[in-house]
Design a protein around this motif. Structure first.
Motif, PDB file in Angstrom:
ATOM      1  N   ILE C  46       0.838  -1.202   0.000  1.00  0.00           N
ATOM      2  CA  ILE C  46       0.000   0.000   0.000  1.00  0.00           C
ATOM      3  C   ILE C  46       0.873   1.251   0.000  1.00  0.00           C
ATOM      4  CG2 ILE C  46      -1.750   1.272   1.279  1.00  0.00           C
ATOM      5  CD1 ILE C  46      -2.506  -1.437   2.577  1.00  0.00           C
ATOM      6  N   ILE C  47       1.842   1.255   0.903  1.00  0.00           N
ATOM      7  CA  ILE C  47       2.679   2.444   1.047  1.00  0.00           C
ATOM      8  C   ILE C  47       3.445   2.723  -0.241  1.00  0.00           C
ATOM      9  CG2 ILE C  47       4.617   3.421   2.337  1.00  0.00           C
ATOM     10  CD1 ILE C  47       3.590   1.795   4.777  1.00  0.00           C
ATOM     11  N   LYS C  48       3.885   1.649  -0.873  1.00  0.00           N
ATOM     12  CA  LYS C  48       4.592   1.796  -2.158  1.00  0.00           C
ATOM     13  C   LYS C  48       3.701   2.501  -3.185  1.00  0.00           C
ATOM     14  CE  LYS C  48       8.175   0.393  -4.826  1.00  0.00           C
ATOM     15  NZ  LYS C  48       7.718   1.028  -6.049  1.00  0.00           N
ATOM     16  N   ASP C  53       2.328   7.181  -6.532  1.00  0.00           N
ATOM     17  CA  ASP C  53       1.375   8.204  -6.967  1.00  0.00           C
ATOM     18  C   ASP C  53       1.895   9.600  -6.646  1.00  0.00           C
ATOM     19  OD1 ASP C  53      -0.123   6.122  -7.731  1.00  0.00           O
ATOM     20  OD2 ASP C  53      -1.781   6.431  -6.319  1.00  0.00           O
ATOM     21  N   PHE C  54       2.473   9.716  -5.447  1.00  0.00           N
ATOM     22  CA  PHE C  54       2.993  11.018  -5.022  1.00  0.00           C
ATOM     23  C   PHE C  54       4.095  11.478  -5.983  1.00  0.00           C
ATOM     24  CE2 PHE C  54       5.826  13.645  -2.310  1.00  0.00           C
ATOM     25  CZ  PHE C  54       4.925  14.629  -1.962  1.00  0.00           C
ATOM     26  N   ALA C 326      -0.996  11.372   1.624  1.00  0.00           N
ATOM     27  CA  ALA C 326      -1.216   9.957   1.922  1.00  0.00           C
ATOM     28  C   ALA C 326      -2.511   9.719   2.689  1.00  0.00           C
ATOM     29  CB  ALA C 326      -0.037   9.418   2.729  1.00  0.00           C
ATOM     30  N   LEU C 327      -3.001  10.784   3.316  1.00  0.00           N
ATOM     31  CA  LEU C 327      -4.188  10.605   4.148  1.00  0.00           C
ATOM     32  C   LEU C 327      -5.481  10.531   3.341  1.00  0.00           C
ATOM     33  CD1 LEU C 327      -4.476  10.304   7.196  1.00  0.00           C
ATOM     34  CD2 LEU C 327      -5.052  12.710   7.345  1.00  0.00           C
ATOM     35  N   MET C 332      -6.232   5.315   2.570  1.00  0.00           N
ATOM     36  CA  MET C 332      -6.481   4.849   3.934  1.00  0.00           C
ATOM     37  C   MET C 332      -7.432   3.655   3.948  1.00  0.00           C
ATOM     38  SD  MET C 332      -4.650   6.369   6.092  1.00  0.00           S
ATOM     39  CE  MET C 332      -3.277   6.807   5.062  1.00  0.00           C
ATOM     40  N   GLU C 333      -8.330   3.598   2.952  1.00  0.00           N
ATOM     41  CA  GLU C 333      -9.229   2.444   2.857  1.00  0.00           C
ATOM     42  C   GLU C 333      -8.453   1.143   2.711  1.00  0.00           C
ATOM     43  OE1 GLU C 333     -13.282   4.322   0.900  1.00  0.00           O
ATOM     44  OE2 GLU C 333     -11.690   3.534  -0.395  1.00  0.00           O
ATOM     45  N   GLN C 334      -7.326   1.223   2.000  1.00  0.00           N
ATOM     46  CA  GLN C 334      -6.578  -0.013   1.760  1.00  0.00           C
ATOM     47  C   GLN C 334      -5.980  -0.597   3.032  1.00  0.00           C
ATOM     48  OE1 GLN C 334      -3.936  -0.003  -1.584  1.00  0.00           O
ATOM     49  NE2 GLN C 334      -5.081   1.628  -2.585  1.00  0.00           N
ATOM     50  N   PHE C 335      -5.690   0.272   4.007  1.00  0.00           N
ATOM     51  CA  PHE C 335      -5.178  -0.267   5.274  1.00  0.00           C
ATOM     52  C   PHE C 335      -6.229  -1.152   5.929  1.00  0.00           C
ATOM     53  CE2 PHE C 335      -2.103   3.079   4.680  1.00  0.00           C
ATOM     54  CZ  PHE C 335      -0.942   2.468   5.108  1.00  0.00           C
TER      55      PHE C 335
END
Lengths: 288, 293, 417
Positions: C46-48, C53-54, C326-327, C332-335
């Motif tokens: 997820i973080i990747k 995207d960023f 990221a928020l 956040m749904e993916q977490f």
């Protein structure tokens, strides 16, 4: 009675124990191999069964998760360069220390011997501090970048020098004095004389030190974790620890065993291939 | 002038410099840090005198780690060399001896972390070892529990290290001419007596070196403890299993502010243990060299 | 080696000659992140994605490393000395240390930044208990992405609606399970900070925030009857034989995996449990949870995991921009959906099996932080309290000895400091 114990009971029992030990080692190695081909549930539920389907993909997932290719490269480079440098630095010093009749040579030998008794613990904190400072210093003032692997290499060498000098000095002393005479007549420079005359004669001792260091550096964990812990800089033991951790948290046990196989089997193959030569080369120097 | 006299300084200097600058000097710095309170570059260092040492001696966890390290060096050493000697009694003649020597050496080439990962499966309460014990009608044991984990680690250590010393001592024994043993057999010496009166005296010098090697190596035991306990998790290894190196690692990597002063003080105390053990080992192994006449 | 020494010497000389600091401004914005997640864990995937995207949207050069639990040992020391990444992973329990080392700085600007595409500020998106669990004495210390809490986990397919309301009911369930020949509780006893969950949850659950932390600060606090009461309950568990055989010798994660295989009824653990044992879950296993019936204040544990900004890093502004980015809800749904954890955003539903935990956390009248922040004095916590708690849970000492020893050793610890 004496004969019963000394000739039959004791040797028999020892022989049985030795074979049991051999069987255990072989079974363990085989078992790890079988585990690495199971899926995670099977590893856990049926540790002694054969895999139902062969899960070769465990290997690719382990390889990727642990970034083993980088780690393997690091281990090979660090180990080979490190051990070569240790011998290159220590051998000439050991040679002159063993031969020279100067008073200072005796003091220097004792000075190196002190290093043998300094445990890694004493120097651990300074190493961490130096590692951080060197990084900042190089990045800010000199090169604009730094690589912790260089720091690791340098310390691996420095920490191994006293032992190498100690063993090699003892070894060089046992070499006959006549060998230099050829070089003296030849009129060769010291370095050439050393490389062409002394090194070939001292090869068993040098091999010993080299092999001992290769094994030591290959399995180095503590220093590697403290100096170069990032995925692209770490060596194989550190990478395996990393894999172990992420596989525990994601319960990918097949992948974990695949990682062990990737790390261990090449060493075993290498060991079988070089076999006695490693052990003999290693022990020739010390037992002389 | 002899080559080695002419080349004395150029040959000696690189090793001397590397050793002095990167080993001796940092060690002295470590001794200095041991008298301070410090959490690393970027933070302030304050003088504490002997307080770090006083605190360590009062800290039960450290004293446990200290004792453990000492026990590992001594008990582990006795077990390892005891097994090595036993192996030497028979390994000279046993069928398949080359194979045995090769396979018992095997753990040396295997990463201890890898071994530790497998150990969890074998030694867990529901693990393989207990399953086997139950088959043969014995009680299962809490191998990795607080009471036994340290013994298991010492066992693992003996298992993984003995092969190295067997190889070392046997290659020294190989150099003894066979006729010596033949003579001994003629006068009716048992295998044990042959070992006791021929092999051991003639390999004693190698043993003296090997014993020092073991002592120095045993004091930095680290990865096997992690491997047998909490490797890969964020938890620290249980206290009964810790060695000084492990305790120091925990303090240096620190979940909170690292207390480098205390960690450095541990290093100095290890230095003292090492010195004592080396002197002891040398005293035990010292005697006149035996030569074959 | 000689060459290297020479290079080092020349380098040092060169420095003396010119004495100019390398501080070339990079042409492109860049951002580095070093993660305590392992590359194989869902969180890192997820973080990747977020970082990719960023990078795409802002043109920033990102450098993302997933190191795992081992390998970040030096991180704090590195950041304190001015190195290390711009972003790192952190959690509620680390806030004080990070603040003391001045690794984290004020984050008011992040709190007031708008989450891209949503028109709301970060502060508005994060529920109050979540912000509290992520704040130190200087306000928000890091940006949380996951809420963590502790509960007793069970298989709802076998014990539908299990939710004992009192300690007696809880013990009754354990007894009944034992009588039926099952093992009531699975415990990974080699992990001391899992063992301490029992005492800590009972004490702090009943008496609220601070009731455990105060034990480290004054030996007299050990004399409060509530301490003995919680210890007696743990003693009851230890003496009752409710854990699996030789549980103190169980190497993590054997017990939680066996629990997932339905071998044990209960497991006291964090909200990450279901995610960790996912591949081991027995067919038809329905993960569900209840809070330990503590009585009293019924305080709920709230902790968070998230990203900290290295205040001594090179790209503080970019790092802060990333946090607001990221928020976004889609990440956040993916977490929740992918990583099976409780997201930090109040408007993202938790995975179904943890809906009640999320509700409890967000609506609780009383909350406390992870481990009641008692780990702040780490010598007390790691060298004295955790070992003592292990002895209590393993039945080596009784509750009275636990309290007596705790008091005595706390006094000693405070004296030698």
């Amino acid at each position: 009675m004496r004969r019963l114990i000394g000739d039959i009971l004791l040797p028999r029992a020892t022989a049985i124990a030795l074979w049991a030990w051999v069987a255990f080692n072989l079974a363990l190695v085989g078992w790890v191999g079988i585990q690495s081909l199971k899926d995670s549930g099977e590893v856990w539920l049926d540790p002694f069964g054969l895999p139902k389907t062969l899960r070769w993909d465990n290997f690719s997932s382990a390889w990727q998760a642990a970034e083993f290719s980088a780690a393997a490269m690091n281990s090979v480079v660090l180990t080979l360069f490190g051990s070569a440098m240790i011998v290159a630095v220590s051998a000439p010093a050991a040679y002159v220390l063993a031969r020279s009749s100067r008073r200072v040579a005796g003091h220097a030998i004792n000075y190196f011997a002190i290093g043998l008794s300094i445990p890694i613990q004493t120097i651990l904190v300074p190493i961490v501090v130096i590692k951080l400072s060197v990084y900042s210093f190089m990045e800010d003032w000199v090169t604009g970048w730094w690589d912790n692997r260089i720091t690791l290499l340098v310390f691996q060498v420095a920490l191994s020098v006293p032992f190498a000098v100690f063993v090699l000095t003892g070894y060089m002393r046992s070499l006959p004095h006549e060998i230099e005479e050829a070089a003296e007549i030849d009129g060769a420079g010291p370095l050439r004389a050393f490389i062409q005359v002394i090194v070939p004669v001292a090869r068993p001792g040098l091999t010993t030190v080299l092999v001992l260091n290769v094994m030591g550096l290959w399995n180095e964990t503590l220093l590697a974790l403290l100096i170069a812990p990032l995925p692209e800089e770490r060596n194989l033991p550190a990478a395996l620890l990393g894999l172990y951790s992420s596989m525990q948290y994601s319960s990918d046990w097949g992948g974990m065993f695949a990682g062990i196989v990737i790390l261990v089997y090449p060493m075993i193959v290498l060991y079988i291939w070089l076999g006695r030569r490693i052990v003999d080369g290693m022990t020739a120097g010390i037992s002389r | 002038m002899k080559t080695y006299e002419r080349a004395f300084w150029p040959f000696l200097l690189p090793a001397l410099l590397v050793y002095t600058l990167l080993f001796v000097a940092p060690s002295l710095f470590g001794i200095w840090v041991g008298f301070t309170k410090w959490s690393g570059p970027g933070s302030e260092m304050t003088w504490r005198g002997l307080d770090n040492y006083v605190a360590l001696l009062h800290n039960e966890v450290f004293t446990t780690a200290f004792t453990n390290t000492f026990v590992m060096a001594t008990v582990g050493g006795i077990l390892i060399f005891g097994s090595t000697f036993l192996a030497m009694v028979v390994l000279r003649q046993l069928k398949g001896r080359a194979f045995i020597r090769a396979v018992v050496f095997l753990p040396m080439v295997i990463s201890i972390i890898a071994i530790g990962a497998a150990v969890g499966f074998l030694l867990n309460p529901e693990g393989a070892v207990n399953t086997v014990l139950e088959w043969i009608g014995l009680d299962p044991q809490p191998w990795l529990g607080p009471d036994m984990v340290f013994r298991c680690i010492v066992g693992g250590l003996v298992w993984s290290s003995t092969g190295f010393y067997v190889a070392l001592m046997m290659s020294a024994a190989d150099a003894i001419p066979t006729h010596v043993y033949e003579d001994a057999q003629l006068i009716g010496a048992t295998k044990w007596e042959q070992f006791r009166h021929i092999t051991l005296p003639l390999t004693w010098d190698v043993f003296a070196v090997a014993a020092v090697l073991w002592v120095v190596g045993s004091l930095k035991i680290f990865d096997i403890v992690l491997a047998f306990t909490t490797a890969g998790t964020a938890a620290a290894p249980p206290i009964p299993a810790r060695t000084i190196a492990v305790q120091q690692y925990i303090v240096v990597k620190g979940a909170g502010l690292p207390d480098l002063g205390s960690a450095a003080a541990m290093g100095v105390m290890t230095l003292l243990v090492t010195a004592v053990l080396i002197v002891l080992t040398r005293r035990i192994t010292r005697r006149d060299r035996v030569e074959l006449s | 080696m000689r060459k290297l020494t020479a290079v080092l010497l020349i380098g040092a000389l060169g420095l003396a000659a010119c004495g100019k600091k390398n501080s070339g401004e990079p042409a492109q914005q860049s951002l580095s992140y070093r993660s305590s997640w392992g590359a194989a864990e869902p969180q890192s995937k997820i973080i990747k994605t977020i970082f990719d995207d960023f990078a795409k949207e802002t043109g920033t050069k990102v450098d993302v490393k997933f190191v795992g639990r081992t390998g970040n040992e030096n991180l704090n020391a590195e950041m304190a000395s001015g190195q290390g990444p711009d972003l790192f992973d952190t959690t509620t329990g680390d806030i004080d240390t990070l603040t003391a080392q001045q690794i984290v700085g004020p984050m008011d600007d992040v709190e007031n930044a708008r989450v891209p595409g949503e028109g709301k500020t970060v502060k508005e998106v994060l529920p109050e208990p979540v912000r509290r669990a992520s704040s130190g004495k200087n306000g928000l210390a890091f940006l949380p992405h996951t809420i963590i809490s502790t509960a007793v986990w069970y298989n709802a397919a076998k014990h539908p609606g299990l939710n004992p309301q009192t300690w007696e009911e809880f013990i009754a369930f354990l007894d009944e399970s034992k009588k039926a020949g099952r093992t009531p509780i699975g415990q990974d006893g080699t992990i001391a900070f899992y063992n301490v969950y029992w005492f800590y949850s009972l004490l702090v659950g009943a008496n609220g925030a601070g009731s455990l932390a105060e034990l480290a600060k004054d030996p007299a606090n050990w004399d409060k009857p509530q301490v003995l009461d919680a210890a007696k309950k743990v003693e009851q568990l230890a003496k009752g034989g409710y854990f699996q055989r030789d549980f103190m010798a169980t190497k993590f994660p054997a017990a939680q995996n066996a629990w997932a295989q339905d071998k044990y009824d209960l497991n006291l653990n964090g909200t990450w449990l279901a995610s960790e044992v996912q591949p081991q879950l027995a067919p038809g296993f329905k993960v569900a949870s209840f809070q330990i019936p503590t009585g009293g204040k019924k305080s709920i544990e709230v902790g968070t995991l998230g990203w900290g900004v290295n205040a001594k890093g090179k790209n503080v502004a970019t790092a802060k921009k990333f946090l607001a980015f990221a928020l976004q809800k889609k990440y956040m749904e993916q977490f929740s959906t992918v990583a099976l954890n409780i997201s930090s955003r109040g408007d993202v539903p938790a995975p179904p099996h943890m809906a009640d935990v999320q509700k409890a956390v967000l609506e609780a009248k009383e909350t406390h932080l992870s481990y009641d922040y008692a780990g702040a004095d780490k010598t007390w916590w790691g060298d004295m309290f955790l070992p003592l708690s292990d002895k209590l849970l393993s039945g080596k000492i009784d509750a009275a000895t636990f309290v007596r020893e705790g008091k005595k050793r706390t006094a000693e610890h405070l004296a030698t400091g």
